[in-house]
Write a protein that holds these residues in place. Sequence first.
Motif, PDB file in Angstrom:
ATOM      1  N   ARG A 194       0.931  -1.305   0.005  1.00  0.00           N
ATOM      2  CA  ARG A 194       0.065   0.077  -0.118  1.00  0.00           C
ATOM      3  C   ARG A 194       0.927   1.256   0.030  1.00  0.00           C
ATOM      4  O   ARG A 194       0.749   2.097  -0.485  1.00  0.00           O
ATOM      5  N   TYR A 248       3.833   5.873  -5.558  1.00  0.00           N
ATOM      6  CA  TYR A 248       3.690   5.971  -7.045  1.00  0.00           C
ATOM      7  C   TYR A 248       2.931   7.062  -7.594  1.00  0.00           C
ATOM      8  O   TYR A 248       3.167   7.970  -8.291  1.00  0.00           O
ATOM      9  N   LYS A 273       2.328   1.890  -3.601  1.00  0.00           N
ATOM     10  CA  LYS A 273       1.328   2.098  -4.488  1.00  0.00           C
ATOM     11  C   LYS A 273       1.076   3.799  -4.095  1.00  0.00           C
ATOM     12  O   LYS A 273       0.899   4.630  -5.200  1.00  0.00           O
ATOM     13  N   ILE A 286      -0.149   3.174 -10.537  1.00  0.00           N
ATOM     14  CA  ILE A 286       0.084   2.308  -9.405  1.00  0.00           C
ATOM     15  C   ILE A 286       0.880   0.826 -10.054  1.00  0.00           C
ATOM     16  O   ILE A 286       0.682   0.555 -11.119  1.00  0.00           O
TER      17      ILE A 286
END
Length: 347
Positions: A310, A316, A313, A323
């Motif tokens: 998480r 990103y 992601k 992601i």
Amino acid sequence: MKEKLLSFLLAAALTACLTAYLFYHVGLISWMRELSATQWVTLAGMIIGAGLLISQGYRFIIQVRPWDQGHVTRSMALLTILTGTLAAYTYFLDVMVQDWLLDLGENTSPSTGSLLLKGGLVSLILSLLIIWIDYSWFAFARYSKETIHRLREERNKKELQFNLLRSQLTPHFLFNSLNTASYLATSHPDQAEEFIRKLAFNFTNLIRNGIQPLNSLERELEIVDNYMHLMKVRYGDKVLLEKRVKAGMEAKLLPALGIQLLVENAMKHNVASLESPLKIMITAEQQQVVVTNTLTQKPEKVESTGIGLRNLKERYLHHGRAIPTVSQQGGFYEVHLPYVTPKDSQR
């Protein structure tokens, strides 16, 4: 002080331009050549006086009535002081010119009768123009200020969010490493000391160098090698790491510790053994890095906080990229990490 001087000079220049315009339109430009030094000083004194009155009046109004506290009242006050001062100046100019013409023994020019009317009309037009410029300038300044404030708040919000994400990386690494140390301390005490020493070295290096927003692929692979050196103490040949790096990809950028997070997760969620070793493959392609691991038996009672993937992601997204994509098929777990460019990071 500079602002006061500038406002006075602009007001005086405005009054002087109005004077020249009026003299031109009533046919007195050539007559101005006959003015004496005293008359020129008097005319200059009137221009300076009108300039002072306009500049001081303007500064007083903008102080007592800021633009964002009622621009209608501000505009009406500016219109009154500007038009009133210029109209009064035009009146006294008309009276003075007629007196000077009489002193020269000339009859009052028929055209001077229109000087007051022209002056009043031009004064009104100039006043409206100045008010429009004032409104536009401060409206733009306010818009710019609000836009900058909004962008600054958004940037601060993103920086706070990113700092929070970055602060999760070290605890995530430490949590997994301490779990390994705990396991070794109970099952392989002879290996625990070596592991803890290597852990201290890597952790010190991590703190000293800091966690940068982005790392080059070369640096990321170096971090993974250091981490795997730690893991070899516990797992030995039960974990195999294979790297396939295409030439020229070493300088590509990735979110810091991204590959290591995936390697950690692979070892956390799989049971490695000599009969069924955990194989981790890092493939650096043209557009992305692919981290693949084999799926072995799942360990019992493994708590997953979900922070690692998480966190990756969200970082990103912070850098303006899509992601990472995750897939699981054919006995393999695969994560695709797109490269991040400096342009993406500035969005």
